[in-house]
Design a protein around this motif. Structure first.
Motif, PDB file in Angstrom:
ATOM      1  N   GLY A   1      61.151  51.549   6.437  1.00 42.67           N
ATOM      2  CA  GLY A   1      59.956  51.239   5.902  1.00 42.67           C
ATOM      3  C   GLY A   1      60.164  50.410   4.674  1.00 42.67           C
ATOM      4  O   GLY A   1      59.456  49.330   4.365  1.00 42.67           O
ATOM      5  N   GLN A   2      61.161  50.913   3.927  1.00 41.71           N
ATOM      6  CA  GLN A   2      61.299  50.075   2.637  1.00 41.71           C
ATOM      7  C   GLN A   2      61.975  48.748   2.682  1.00 41.71           C
ATOM      8  O   GLN A   2      61.498  47.782   2.288  1.00 41.71           O
ATOM      9  N   PRO A   3      62.924  48.507   3.656  1.00 42.23           N
ATOM     10  CA  PRO A   3      63.440  47.164   4.079  1.00 42.23           C
ATOM     11  C   PRO A   3      62.292  46.442   4.650  1.00 42.23           C
ATOM     12  O   PRO A   3      62.324  45.038   3.963  1.00 42.23           O
TER      13      PRO A   3
ATOM     14  N   PHE B   1      55.009  41.150  -7.396  1.00 43.97           N
ATOM     15  CA  PHE B   1      55.347  42.459  -6.506  1.00 43.97           C
ATOM     16  C   PHE B   1      56.743  42.603  -6.353  1.00 43.97           C
ATOM     17  O   PHE B   1      57.649  42.280  -5.956  1.00 43.97           O
ATOM     18  N   GLY B   2      57.165  43.879  -7.361  1.00 46.86           N
ATOM     19  CA  GLY B   2      58.553  43.937  -7.674  1.00 46.86           C
ATOM     20  C   GLY B   2      59.091  45.108  -6.846  1.00 46.86           C
ATOM     21  O   GLY B   2      58.455  45.770  -5.917  1.00 46.86           O
ATOM     22  N   SER B   3      60.445  45.481  -7.405  1.00 42.28           N
ATOM     23  CA  SER B   3      61.093  46.751  -6.677  1.00 42.28           C
ATOM     24  C   SER B   3      60.359  47.910  -6.894  1.00 42.28           C
ATOM     25  O   SER B   3      60.360  48.689  -5.744  1.00 42.28           O
ATOM     26  N   ASP B   4      59.794  48.066  -7.862  1.00 47.04           N
ATOM     27  CA  ASP B   4      58.978  49.484  -7.950  1.00 47.04           C
ATOM     28  C   ASP B   4      57.765  49.489  -7.013  1.00 47.04           C
ATOM     29  O   ASP B   4      57.381  50.688  -6.519  1.00 47.04           O
TER      30      ASP B   4
ATOM     31  N   ALA C   1      56.728  51.869   0.242  1.00 45.79           N
ATOM     32  CA  ALA C   1      57.437  52.513   1.289  1.00 45.79           C
ATOM     33  C   ALA C   1      57.215  53.897   1.331  1.00 45.79           C
ATOM     34  O   ALA C   1      57.344  54.682   2.284  1.00 45.79           O
ATOM     35  N   ALA C   2      57.089  54.677   0.093  1.00 40.88           N
ATOM     36  CA  ALA C   2      57.170  56.138  -0.152  1.00 40.88           C
ATOM     37  C   ALA C   2      55.704  56.570   0.550  1.00 40.88           C
ATOM     38  O   ALA C   2      55.474  57.506   1.411  1.00 40.88           O
ATOM     39  N   ALA C   3      54.560  55.809   0.445  1.00 37.66           N
ATOM     40  CA  ALA C   3      53.197  55.889   1.036  1.00 37.66           C
ATOM     41  C   ALA C   3      53.342  55.684   2.542  1.00 37.66           C
ATOM     42  O   ALA C   3      52.892  56.680   3.436  1.00 37.66           O
ATOM     43  N   LEU C   4      53.805  54.802   2.943  1.00 37.82           N
ATOM     44  CA  LEU C   4      54.190  54.457   4.414  1.00 37.82           C
ATOM     45  C   LEU C   4      55.109  55.485   4.994  1.00 37.82           C
ATOM     46  O   LEU C   4      54.722  55.898   6.319  1.00 37.82           O
ATOM     47  N   LEU C   5      55.890  56.273   4.385  1.00 37.79           N
ATOM     48  CA  LEU C   5      56.777  57.317   4.953  1.00 37.79           C
ATOM     49  C   LEU C   5      55.867  58.614   5.156  1.00 37.79           C
ATOM     50  O   LEU C   5      56.106  59.065   6.404  1.00 37.79           O
ATOM     51  N   PHE C   6      54.784  58.699   4.350  1.00 30.93           N
ATOM     52  CA  PHE C   6      53.858  60.009   4.582  1.00 30.93           C
ATOM     53  C   PHE C   6      52.709  59.547   5.326  1.00 30.93           C
ATOM     54  O   PHE C   6      52.262  60.536   6.298  1.00 30.93           O
ATOM     55  N   TYR C   7      52.638  58.136   5.777  1.00 31.83           N
ATOM     56  CA  TYR C   7      51.547  57.918   6.804  1.00 31.83           C
ATOM     57  C   TYR C   7      52.022  57.962   8.194  1.00 31.83           C
ATOM     58  O   TYR C   7      51.390  58.095   9.099  1.00 31.83           O
TER      59      TYR C   7
END
Length: 241
Positions: A45-47, A58-61, A67-73
């Motif tokens: 997700g993050q990569p 759109f930065g690293s934060d 990616a964190a939201a995608l992880l839970f979705y």
């Protein structure tokens, strides 16, 4: 949706065994497609977000938050897909009220979970609440459909799920290890480097998934492969015409 015509034909003839077989096959094929997809999204997700969106303002934060939201979705994929299979079955059985009631209940659960979880894990709670609600919706519909049909070939579905999960775990480990190694060996924040790392990781993951499916003798993998090849063949034939 593809199974709906077959389910409707069996329902018109009151052939519950045919409906059970069709739903069981559709659920197992859905798991073969969605469990690896879920694991892939959770691992890469993050990569992937970094590759597509991390530029300009759109930065690293922002990448980490998305990616964190995608992880839970990601777990919700299975729930949403199972609902897409079960709801048309109720319609074919001339029962449109049950999925409507269950859906309304799932919406209520989603709202409650969002209010609770957002207090604990912030915006990620919205994603987790949506996934849990989708899974509750799917499980409830499956239990009710199981009762309506006098069974749903649960043992075979469970066996397929365990095998597919094992193969997906092998794939996930291979993808994670590959991307970690490439991040060190092929460092760089440019689009080409990011694309190369993600692409190579996906290729290795597919190879690992195929190998795991072969070793574990997952019949659903062969079914998915045949359907994919058939669709590609039909698409090629249309292009030739």
């Amino acid at each position: 949706a593809a199974a709906l015509p077959t389910v409707s034909q069996h329902a018109a003839r009151d052939e519950l065994t045919g409906i059970r077989d069709t739903v069981s096959r559709a659920l197992r094929l859905m798991l073969m497609l969605n469990v690896p997809a879920m694991v892939g999204l959770m691992v890469l997700g993050q990569p992937i977000v970094e590759m597509i969106f991390e530029h300009g303002n759109f930065g690293s934060d922002d990448t980490s938050a998305t990616a964190a939201a995608l992880l839970f979705y990601a777990p919700g994929l299975i729930g949403y897909s199972a609902v897409r299979i079960t709801v048309p079955c109720f319609y074919a059985l001339r029962n449109s009220l049950t999925p409507a009631y269950v859906s309304a209940g799932a919406v209520g659960i989603n709202v409650v979970l969002n209010l609770l979880l957002v207090q604990v894990i912030g915006y990620r709670g919205l994603a987790l609440g949506a996934s849990i609600a989708a899974l509750v919706n799917a499980v409830t519909l499956l239990v009710l459909l199981h009762g309506s049909l006098g069974g749903l070939d649960v043992a075979r579905i469970r066996r397929a799920f365990l095998k597919i999960s094992a193969a997906s775990l092998i794939m996930g480990i291979a993808v994670f290890a590959t991307h970690e190694w490439l991040s060190a060996a092929w460092a760089g924040a440019g689009l080409l480097a990011r694309l190369g790392r993600v692409t190579c990781s996906i290729v290795i993951g597919v190879v690992a998934l195929v190998g795991g499916a072969r070793v574990l003798r997952i019949d659903e993998f062969d079914q998915a492969r045949r359907q994919l090849l058939a669709r590609v063949g039909r698409g090629s034939a249309k292009m030739v015409r």
